[in-house]
Design a protein around this motif. Structure first.
Motif, PDB file in Angstrom:
ATOM      1  N   ILE A  61       0.840  -1.193   0.000  1.00 40.73           N
ATOM      2  CA  ILE A  61       0.000   0.000   0.000  1.00 40.73           C
ATOM      3  C   ILE A  61       0.875   1.243   0.000  1.00 40.73           C
ATOM      4  CG2 ILE A  61      -1.680   1.345   1.350  1.00 40.73           C
ATOM      5  CD1 ILE A  61      -2.690  -1.456   2.354  1.00 40.73           C
ATOM      6  N   LEU A  62       0.610   2.073  -0.964  1.00 46.80           N
ATOM      7  CA  LEU A  62       1.334   3.346  -1.029  1.00 46.80           C
ATOM      8  C   LEU A  62       0.284   4.428  -1.229  1.00 46.80           C
ATOM      9  CD1 LEU A  62       4.120   4.812  -1.256  1.00 46.80           C
ATOM     10  CD2 LEU A  62       3.893   4.534  -3.707  1.00 46.80           C
ATOM     11  N   LEU A  63       0.134   5.242  -0.195  1.00 41.19           N
ATOM     12  CA  LEU A  63      -0.886   6.270  -0.255  1.00 41.19           C
ATOM     13  C   LEU A  63      -0.503   7.375  -1.223  1.00 41.19           C
ATOM     14  CD1 LEU A  63      -1.541   6.666   3.569  1.00 41.19           C
ATOM     15  CD2 LEU A  63      -2.957   5.429   1.911  1.00 41.19           C
ATOM     16  N   HIS A  64      -1.527   7.981  -1.737  1.00 41.75           N
ATOM     17  CA  HIS A  64      -1.354   9.139  -2.608  1.00 41.75           C
ATOM     18  C   HIS A  64      -0.440  10.168  -1.933  1.00 41.75           C
ATOM     19  CE1 HIS A  64      -3.549  12.925  -4.329  1.00 41.75           C
ATOM     20  NE2 HIS A  64      -2.321  12.853  -4.716  1.00 41.75           N
ATOM     21  N   SER A  65      -0.760  10.493  -0.687  1.00 44.96           N
ATOM     22  CA  SER A  65      -0.008  11.524   0.029  1.00 44.96           C
ATOM     23  C   SER A  65       1.450  11.114   0.244  1.00 44.96           C
ATOM     24  CB  SER A  65      -0.658  11.832   1.363  1.00 44.96           C
ATOM     25  OG  SER A  65      -0.763  10.655   2.098  1.00 44.96           O
ATOM     26  N   GLU A  66       1.642   9.817   0.483  1.00 43.39           N
ATOM     27  CA  GLU A  66       2.996   9.292   0.717  1.00 43.39           C
ATOM     28  C   GLU A  66       3.852   9.441  -0.548  1.00 43.39           C
ATOM     29  OE1 GLU A  66       4.655   5.038   2.256  1.00 43.39           O
ATOM     30  OE2 GLU A  66       2.487   5.364   2.314  1.00 43.39           O
ATOM     31  N   LEU A  67       3.269   9.036  -1.653  1.00 40.28           N
ATOM     32  CA  LEU A  67       3.960   9.124  -2.934  1.00 40.28           C
ATOM     33  C   LEU A  67       4.312  10.572  -3.265  1.00 40.28           C
ATOM     34  CD1 LEU A  67       4.825   8.114  -5.782  1.00 40.28           C
ATOM     35  CD2 LEU A  67       2.447   8.257  -6.440  1.00 40.28           C
ATOM     36  N   LEU A  68       3.313  11.446  -3.120  1.00 40.19           N
ATOM     37  CA  LEU A  68       3.535  12.850  -3.475  1.00 40.19           C
ATOM     38  C   LEU A  68       4.520  13.524  -2.527  1.00 40.19           C
ATOM     39  CD1 LEU A  68       2.258  14.330  -5.917  1.00 40.19           C
ATOM     40  CD2 LEU A  68       1.033  12.268  -5.341  1.00 40.19           C
TER      41      LEU A  68
END
Ligand SMILES: [Fe+2]
Ligand SMILES: [Fe+2]
Length: 132
Positions: free
Chosen positions: A103-110
């Motif tokens: 799981i890689l959250l949108h916020s984490e990636l950005l």
């Protein structure tokens, strides 16, 4: 995530590199908007696509920047080169994480992208300024 706006204070003193940084920021903003608007099923696929695009652009930009550094005899090129490689590896790891079902959250990636991009331009690329 707020969009990033290019500022004059981001300029490292070379027009081509500045333009490439602007392009990269535009890419980040596009990815941010795209991920916000995607639905959960599209999500993982889009993240990989976005990362691939970032990786491709990074390859192109890093190689240009490293050649430019060679041309101006930038003394800290080996370390800078390693920082670029670290980014390539980080993106590679993120892609692997998503593809293996992590799981890689949108916020984490950005956040990873944003921090790296801004930090690197303002702290590391900026050092080239005085050698031109
Ligand atoms: Fe750089
Ligand atoms: Fe750069």
């Amino acid at each position: 995530m707020p969009q990033i706006e290019w500022e004059v204070s981001f300029s490292i003193g070379d027009e081509t590199i500045d333009k490439q940084h602007q392009k990269w920021i535009a890419l980040y903003n596009k990815v941010d908007k795209m991920l916000l608007e995607s639905n959960p099923t599209e999500f993982a696929e889009m993240k990989v696509e976005a990362l691939e695009e970032m990786k491709q652009y990074a390859l192109y930009h890093f190689s240009y920047e490293e050649n430019f550094m060679k041309k101006i005899n930038y003394p800290d090129l080996p370390r800078h080169w390693r920082l670029h490689k670290d980014f390539d590896y980080k993106v590679f790891e993120l892609i692997r994480q998503i593809e293996s079902g992590g799981i890689l959250l949108h916020s984490e990636l950005l956040t990873v992208m944003r921090d790296w991009l801004i930090e690197h331009i303002l702290k590391e690329d900026m050092k080239i300024r005085q050698f031109q």
